[in-house]
Design an enzyme around this catalytic site. Structure first.
Site, PDB file in Angstrom:
ATOM      1  CG  HIS A 145      -5.634   8.366   0.492  1.00 36.99           C
ATOM      2  ND1 HIS A 145      -6.194   7.400   1.089  1.00 36.99           N
ATOM      3  CD2 HIS A 145      -6.802   9.185  -0.167  1.00 36.99           C
ATOM      4  CE1 HIS A 145      -7.577   7.250   0.594  1.00 36.99           C
ATOM      5  NE2 HIS A 145      -7.849   8.280  -0.178  1.00 36.99           N
ATOM      6  CE  LYS A 149      -7.714  10.310   3.615  1.00 38.96           C
ATOM      7  NZ  LYS A 149      -8.600  11.488   3.602  1.00 38.96           N
TER       8      LYS A 149
END
Length: 259
Positions: A145, A149
């Site tokens: 990700h 995040k």
């Protein structure tokens, strides 16, 4: 539908765009720091009061793991159907379920609202069930990700791991990150990488001496998450076939249960 968006970062802006494109009215956006939010406050009670005052018919919450439970605690008593996309609050799930039951509310949450990811869950379940008969295949997963995040591993990675472990009798221990030494046969590893602006990539691998089978879902943007969340709110606010309202705690599994 008159919708309120609690959390107006990048995801909130995408949610607004998606909701408007589907014919809804976004009557409230709230965020303590977003300059273009309608209501700039970190007071959860005031946010809930604002939702009541504006006759909001549905709420979507995408904020931060540190505040999500406080938001839920304030919003559930309003009785307004609530969809939560924030992850990283699993330890409070029992508390939230009790709260929803107490107030007779409508609540839906998911580790990932992407329609593609929920189809991927089904594929992973079927693959794990098939692989259960072939014990010479080991299994693991990894996810990548963007570097903004907050939680690691992602809620989606945890959900994938739970579904694989449920289907493989030989795997019963989910391990996050790196092993300290050699893994045990029953360990199922989740590896996480945070890199640049990657929206989200999840891979499950089954490996044997003869070959490797990989299943991968790769998101291209947040658009899929936004569409899924708005669709979930539409489902939550629709009446049941007998005309009654949906009450209780739901997940995207309830939406996809017939598939």
């Amino acid at each position: 539908m008159r919708i309120a968006l609690v959390g107006f970062g990048k995801m909130g802006h995408m949610l607004k765009e998606t909701a408007l494109s589907r014919g809804h009215d976004v009557v409230l956006t709230t965020d303590p720091v977003a300059l273009d939010a309608d209501f700039k406050s970190d007071d959860c009670a005031k946010v809930a009061e604002k939702c009541r005052d504006l006759n909001v018919q549905g709420i979507i919450e995408f904020t931060h793991p540190s505040v999500v439970v406080s938001n839920i605690s304030a919003l559930v008593p309003t009785g307004i159907p609530l969809v939560v996309g924030t992850t990283g609050w699993d330890s409070s799930l029992d508390k939230v379920k009790a709260m929803v039951k107490e107030w007779g509310s409508s609540f839906l949450y998911s580790s990932n609202f992407s329609i593609g990811v929920n189809i991927f869950y089904k594929i992973v379940e079927k693959a794990a069930a098939l692989m259960n008969s072939f014990d010479f295949y080991d299994a693991s997963s990894w996810e990548i990700h963007h570097n903004q995040k907050h939680d690691s591993p992602s809620g989606t990675a945890l959900e994938i791991a739970k579904r694989v472990v449920a289907g493989l009798d030989r795997k019963n221990n989910i391990v996050f990150g790196n092993f300290e030494g050699k893994p045990l046969p029953e360990d199922f590893q989740i590896s996480s990488v945070r890199l640049g602006t990657v929206p989200g990539t999840h891979t499950v691998a089954f490996d044997s001496q003869a070959d490797t089978i990989e299943l991968t879902h790769r998101a291209r943007s947040r658009a899929g998450f936004a569409l899924g969340a708005v669709t979930a709110l539409e489902w939550l606010t629709e009446k049941n076939t007998d005309g009654s309202e949906k009450k209780g705690v739901f997940t995207t599994d309830d939406i996809f249960k017939d598939f």
